[in-house]
Design a protein around this motif. Structure first.
Motif, mmCIF file in Angstrom:
data_model
loop_
_atom_site.group_PDB
_atom_site.id
_atom_site.type_symbol
_atom_site.label_atom_id
_atom_site.label_comp_id
_atom_site.label_asym_id
_atom_site.label_seq_id
_atom_site.Cartn_x
_atom_site.Cartn_y
_atom_site.Cartn_z
ATOM 1 N N GLU A 62 0.859 -1.192 0.000
ATOM 2 C CA GLU A 62 0.000 0.000 0.000
ATOM 3 C C GLU A 62 0.887 1.231 0.000
ATOM 4 N N SER A 63 0.460 2.239 -0.735
ATOM 5 C CA SER A 63 1.178 3.508 -0.756
ATOM 6 C C SER A 63 0.168 4.616 -0.525
ATOM 7 N N GLY A 64 0.661 5.802 -0.273
ATOM 8 C CA GLY A 64 -0.265 6.902 -0.101
ATOM 9 C C GLY A 64 0.444 8.203 0.171
ATOM 10 N N GLY A 65 -0.352 9.241 0.357
ATOM 11 C CA GLY A 65 0.207 10.553 0.628
ATOM 12 C C GLY A 65 -0.912 11.542 0.856
ATOM 13 N N ILE A 66 -0.587 12.814 0.714
ATOM 14 C CA ILE A 66 -1.624 13.827 0.898
ATOM 15 C C ILE A 66 -1.948 14.489 -0.435
ATOM 16 N N LEU A 67 -3.116 15.128 -0.468
ATOM 17 C CA LEU A 67 -3.601 15.794 -1.677
ATOM 18 C C LEU A 67 -3.648 17.295 -1.430
ATOM 19 N N LEU A 68 -3.121 18.052 -2.402
ATOM 20 C CA LEU A 68 -3.099 19.508 -2.289
ATOM 21 C C LEU A 68 -3.824 20.096 -3.485
ATOM 22 N N GLY A 69 -4.382 21.279 -3.306
ATOM 23 C CA GLY A 69 -5.061 21.902 -4.435
ATOM 24 C C GLY A 69 -5.695 23.210 -4.049
ATOM 25 N N THR A 70 -6.600 23.679 -4.910
ATOM 26 C CA THR A 70 -7.260 24.961 -4.667
ATOM 27 C C THR A 70 -8.763 24.735 -4.491
ATOM 28 N N VAL A 71 -9.340 25.530 -3.611
ATOM 29 C CA VAL A 71 -10.759 25.399 -3.294
ATOM 30 C C VAL A 71 -11.505 26.587 -3.892
ATOM 31 N N TYR A 109 -1.301 -4.456 3.359
ATOM 32 C CA TYR A 109 -2.668 -4.046 3.663
ATOM 33 C C TYR A 109 -2.752 -2.849 4.589
ATOM 34 N N LEU A 110 -1.668 -2.134 4.733
ATOM 35 C CA LEU A 110 -1.721 -0.992 5.639
ATOM 36 C C LEU A 110 -0.711 0.049 5.198
ATOM 37 N N PHE A 111 -1.159 1.257 5.093
ATOM 38 C CA PHE A 111 -0.227 2.327 4.803
ATOM 39 C C PHE A 111 -0.264 3.287 5.972
ATOM 40 N N ASP A 112 0.864 3.474 6.598
ATOM 41 C CA ASP A 112 0.914 4.374 7.742
ATOM 42 C C ASP A 112 1.823 5.536 7.375
ATOM 43 N N ARG A 113 1.213 6.688 7.218
ATOM 44 C CA ARG A 113 1.941 7.834 6.696
ATOM 45 C C ARG A 113 2.655 8.586 7.809
#
Ligand code: ZN
Length: 166
Positions: A37-46, A68-72
């Protein structure tokens, strides 16, 4: 495999777009075979009725990766978020979280729901948290409110929207 870039909330009050760069990051971590499992955060404009997701951070070497687990680990991701916020003069902000699942059509686990609720509840700006799971064939996209209520988004078809207007 091409993921859908445009999504709409079930109440039609929110449109969401993932940039090509974000979709490319998702695609490069699709969980096939024994990939973790991989992951991260999402950035953008509202915006008024929309969110443009312009950046997805990649897993850092501090993150723990298991099938089965991604711990950021917060270090690298938080630093990127702060830097983006500064260079965009405060327009590019933290939007939410993404991680992969070894499922064709991904669905959140109990742990995911718990974690998203916790993250949404501790946001200082009171905004909903964008929660994304990257599956092998599909994305799971939802907004999690501070009260832990979930609003799952569905793929948005531009042609359907144009037809609606006629
Ligand atoms: Zn998960």
């Amino acid at each position: 495999m091409q993921y859908v870039s445009d999504w709409i909330a079930s109440d039609d009050l929110l449109l969401l777009n993932f940039s090509d760069e974000v979709l490319k990051v998702f695609q490069s971590y699709v969980q096939t075979g024994s990939r973790p499992e991989s992951g991260g955060i999402l950035l953008g404009t509202v915006h008024d009725r929309g969110i443009l997701v312009t950046k997805a951070t990649r897993p850092s070497r501090f993150d723990l990766k298991f099938p089965y687990l991604f711990d950021r680990a917060p270090f690298g991701h938080r630093a990127i978020a702060r830097r983006q916020w500064q260079i965009s003069k405060g327009t590019v902000r933290y939007i939410g979280e993404w991680h992969t699942h070894p499922q064709d059509k991904p669905y959140p686990s109990g742990l995911d729901l718990h974690e998203w609720g916790r993250l949404a509840a501790c946001r200082q700006d009171g905004r909903s948290l964008l929660s994304v799971i990257v599956g092998r064939n599909d994305l799971y996209v939802a907004m999690t409110a501070a009260d832990r209520h979930q609003n799952q988004l569905k793929p948005y078809s531009v042609s359907a929207a144009i037809a609606d207007r006629c």
